[in-house]
Enzyme design. Structure first.
Site, PDB file in Angstrom:
ATOM      1  N   LYS A 128      47.569  84.565  26.900  1.00  7.66           N
ATOM      2  CA  LYS A 128      47.069  85.705  26.115  1.00  7.66           C
ATOM      3  C   LYS A 128      46.307  85.483  25.008  1.00  7.66           C
ATOM      4  O   LYS A 128      46.344  84.486  24.065  1.00  7.66           O
ATOM      5  CB  LYS A 128      48.298  86.442  25.744  1.00  7.66           C
ATOM      6  CG  LYS A 128      47.917  87.830  25.114  1.00  7.66           C
ATOM      7  CD  LYS A 128      47.998  88.717  26.191  1.00  7.66           C
ATOM      8  CE  LYS A 128      49.218  89.659  26.725  1.00  7.66           C
ATOM      9  NZ  LYS A 128      48.750  90.233  28.008  1.00  7.66           N
ATOM     10  N   THR A 176      51.389  85.989  31.098  1.00  7.07           N
ATOM     11  CA  THR A 176      50.492  86.148  29.768  1.00  7.07           C
ATOM     12  C   THR A 176      51.401  87.037  28.779  1.00  7.07           C
ATOM     13  O   THR A 176      51.349  86.546  27.407  1.00  7.07           O
ATOM     14  CB  THR A 176      49.254  86.622  29.786  1.00  7.07           C
ATOM     15  OG1 THR A 176      49.226  88.069  30.057  1.00  7.07           O
ATOM     16  CG2 THR A 176      48.497  85.883  30.695  1.00  7.07           C
ATOM     17  N   HIS A 190      16.702  81.352   5.754  1.00  8.71           N
ATOM     18  CA  HIS A 190      15.434  81.161   5.105  1.00  8.71           C
ATOM     19  C   HIS A 190      15.122  82.063   3.908  1.00  8.71           C
ATOM     20  O   HIS A 190      15.430  83.407   4.241  1.00  8.71           O
ATOM     21  CB  HIS A 190      14.459  81.234   6.257  1.00  8.71           C
ATOM     22  CG  HIS A 190      14.298  80.206   7.239  1.00  8.71           C
ATOM     23  ND1 HIS A 190      14.234  78.940   7.067  1.00  8.71           N
ATOM     24  CD2 HIS A 190      14.491  80.380   8.771  1.00  8.71           C
ATOM     25  CE1 HIS A 190      14.227  78.405   8.340  1.00  8.71           C
ATOM     26  NE2 HIS A 190      14.332  79.015   9.075  1.00  8.71           N
TER      27      HIS A 190
HETATM   28  O1  LIG Z   1      15.392  71.406   6.489  1.00 13.59           O
HETATM   29  C1  LIG Z   1      14.701  71.912   7.390  1.00 13.59           C
HETATM   30  N1  LIG Z   1      14.458  71.120   8.638  1.00 13.59           N
HETATM   31  C2  LIG Z   1      13.779  71.630   9.508  1.00 13.59           C
HETATM   32  O2  LIG Z   1      13.944  71.246  10.520  1.00 13.59           O
HETATM   33  C3  LIG Z   1      12.962  72.531   9.213  1.00 13.59           C
HETATM   34  N2  LIG Z   1      11.912  73.108   9.970  1.00 13.59           N
HETATM   35  C4  LIG Z   1      11.422  74.216   9.270  1.00 13.59           C
HETATM   36  O3  LIG Z   1      10.607  75.055   9.634  1.00 13.59           O
HETATM   37  N3  LIG Z   1      12.133  74.279   8.107  1.00 13.59           N
HETATM   38  C5  LIG Z   1      12.873  73.216   8.033  1.00 13.59           C
HETATM   39  N4  LIG Z   1      14.004  72.875   7.103  1.00 13.59           N
END
Ligand SMILES: O=c1[nH]c(=O)c2[nH]c(=O)[nH]c2[nH]1
Length: 307
Positions: free
Chosen positions: A12, A57, A259
Site C-alpha cells: 500500500k 496490501t 534563474h
Molecule cells: O552555475 C551554473 N552552472 C552551469 O552549468 C550553468 N549554465 C548556465 O547557463 N548557467 C549556469 N550556472
C-alpha cells in the site's frame, strides 16, 4: 513468444498516518506518508493468480496504523525499520521490504507577542502550524540480513543574493549568455544521503539528530561557499555532510538552478543596478551529482526520488 516475470513489488502506497503523543497536556505530532513495497516469492500470483503467498496490501496499510500505536513513531527511519523487519520476518514468502516515508513537520503556534506570559497555557501545548519548509524523506530497505537507510529532503528553497559568479564557460555559435560576476544563486534542494548502518550488529545512528545536523551542514555550505558555479556549490554541500557526519557515506544532490534574470529597465530611462530581477520558473538548469566518502561504492540511484 514465451515471457517471464521480471522485477515486481507490491504494497500500500501513501498511508497518511498522524500520531499524537500526549505528554500530560503537551502534545507532540508525527505526520507521515508511508509507502510499503514488498517482494519475494510472488511468481505464482502473477502466473496463475494464486494468492497463497500474498499478504494483502490492505493488511500492510493496517500494519502501518497498528505500529504507530504499538511502537510509536520515534523517527521516520525507526518506524520504517520496525515495519520492514516485521514484513520480512513474519511472512516466509516476503524476502524484501522497502518502506518510503515523507515527513511533514509541525511547529507550535506562539499565541502572544509577549510569549513568556503564555508559556504553560493550553494554546502553546496543542496548537500547531505546518512548517512551510522542506519535506523530510527516508527509504528503509531490508532483505532479512542487511539494511539500507537513505534519508533526505525535498522542497528546501534557498538563495544567495550575492557571492555567486558564472564566467569562463565554453562559448560556441549558439552561446548568448553574458558572463556574470555578481548574480543571484537560488535552488530548491533535493538531497538523499545513505547511512553506513547496514546491520543489527552495528550501533544505530540517532536519526533525528543526524537529520538536523545534515540539514545544518547543507545550508551552511550553501551560504558559506563563494560560488563560481552551482556545480561547485553542490560539491561543497555534499562534502560538508560527508566530512562532518561519520554515519553518512554518500550524498546525492539534485539542484535546479532557479534563474533570476536582471530586467532591462533602460526603456523606462532607469538604471538596473543589480536590484530588479525576473524570477523565471522554467526552463531551469538542473545540476545533479553524488559526493562519496573515498573508497565507498555509490548506491543511491541516479534518479532517486522519494514517492
Ligand atoms: O552555475 C551554473 N552552472 C552551469 O552549468 C550553468 N549554465 C548556465 O547557463 N548557467 C549556469 N550556472
Amino acid at each position: 513468444m514465451p515471457t517471464i516475470l521480471g522485477q515486481n513489488q507490491y504494497g500500500k502506497a501513501e498511508n497518511r498516518v498522524v500520531k499524537i503523543t500526549r505528554d500530560g497536556d503537551t502534545h507532540h505530532i508525527k505526520d507521515l506518508n508511508v509507502s510499503v513495497a514488498l517482494s519475494g516469492d510472488m511468481e505464482e500470483v502473477h502466473y496463475s493468480g494464486s494468492n497463497a503467498n500474498v499478504l494483502p496490501t490492505d493488511t500492510t496499510k493496517n500494519t502501518v496504523f497498528a505500529f504507530a500505536k504499538e511502537h510509536g513513531i520515534e523517527s521516520a527511519e525507526q518506524f520504517g525499520i520496525h515495519l520492514a523487519r516485521h514484513f520480512v520476518t513474519s511472512q516466509e514468502p516476503i524476502k524484501r521490504a522497502r518502506i518510503r516515508v515523507e515527513e511533514y513537520t509541525w511547529e507550535r503556534i506562539e499565541t502572544s507577542d509577549n510569549n513568556s506570559r503564555f508559556i504553560g497555557s493550553d494554546e502553546v501545548k496543542h496548537s500547531f502550524v505546518r512548517k512551510g519548509q522542506e519535506v523530510r524523506t527516508s527509504q528503509i530497505t531490508f532483505d532479512g540480513e542487511n539494511w539500507e537507510v537513505i534519508s533526505g529532503m525535498k522542497d528546501l528553497t534557498v538563495m544567495n543574493s550575492t557571492n555567486s559568479e558564472f564566467w569562463g564557460y565554453v562559448k560556441d555559435k549558439y552561446t548568448t549568455l553574458q558572463e556574470a560576476y555578481d548574480r543571484i544563486l537560488a535552488t530548491t534542494v533535493q538531497a538523499a544521503w545513505r547511512f553506513n548502518w547496514t546491520s543489527d550488529e552495528q550501533r544505530m545512528p540517532n536519526w533525528e539528530r543526524s537529520y538536523a545536523e545534515a540539514k545544518k551542514h547543507l545550508l551552511q555550505a550553501f551560504a558559506e561557499t563563494y560560488s563560481l558555479s552551482l556545480q561547485q556549490t553542490l560539491y561543497q554541500m555534499g562534502s560538508r555532510v560527508i566530512n562532518s557526519r561519520s554515519e553518512i557515506d554518500e550524498v546525492r544532490l539534485s539542484l535546479p538552478n532557479k534563474h533570476h534574470f536582471l530586467v532591462d529597465l533602460e526603456p523606462f530611462g532607469l538604471k538596473n543596478d543589480n536590484e530588479v530581477y525576473f524570477a523565471a520558473d522554467r526552463p531551469y538548469g538542473l545540476i545533479e551529482g553524488t559526493v562519496l566518502r573515498d573508497g565507498v561504492e555509490a548506491r543511491i540511484p541516479v534518479d532517486h526520488t522519494n514517492l
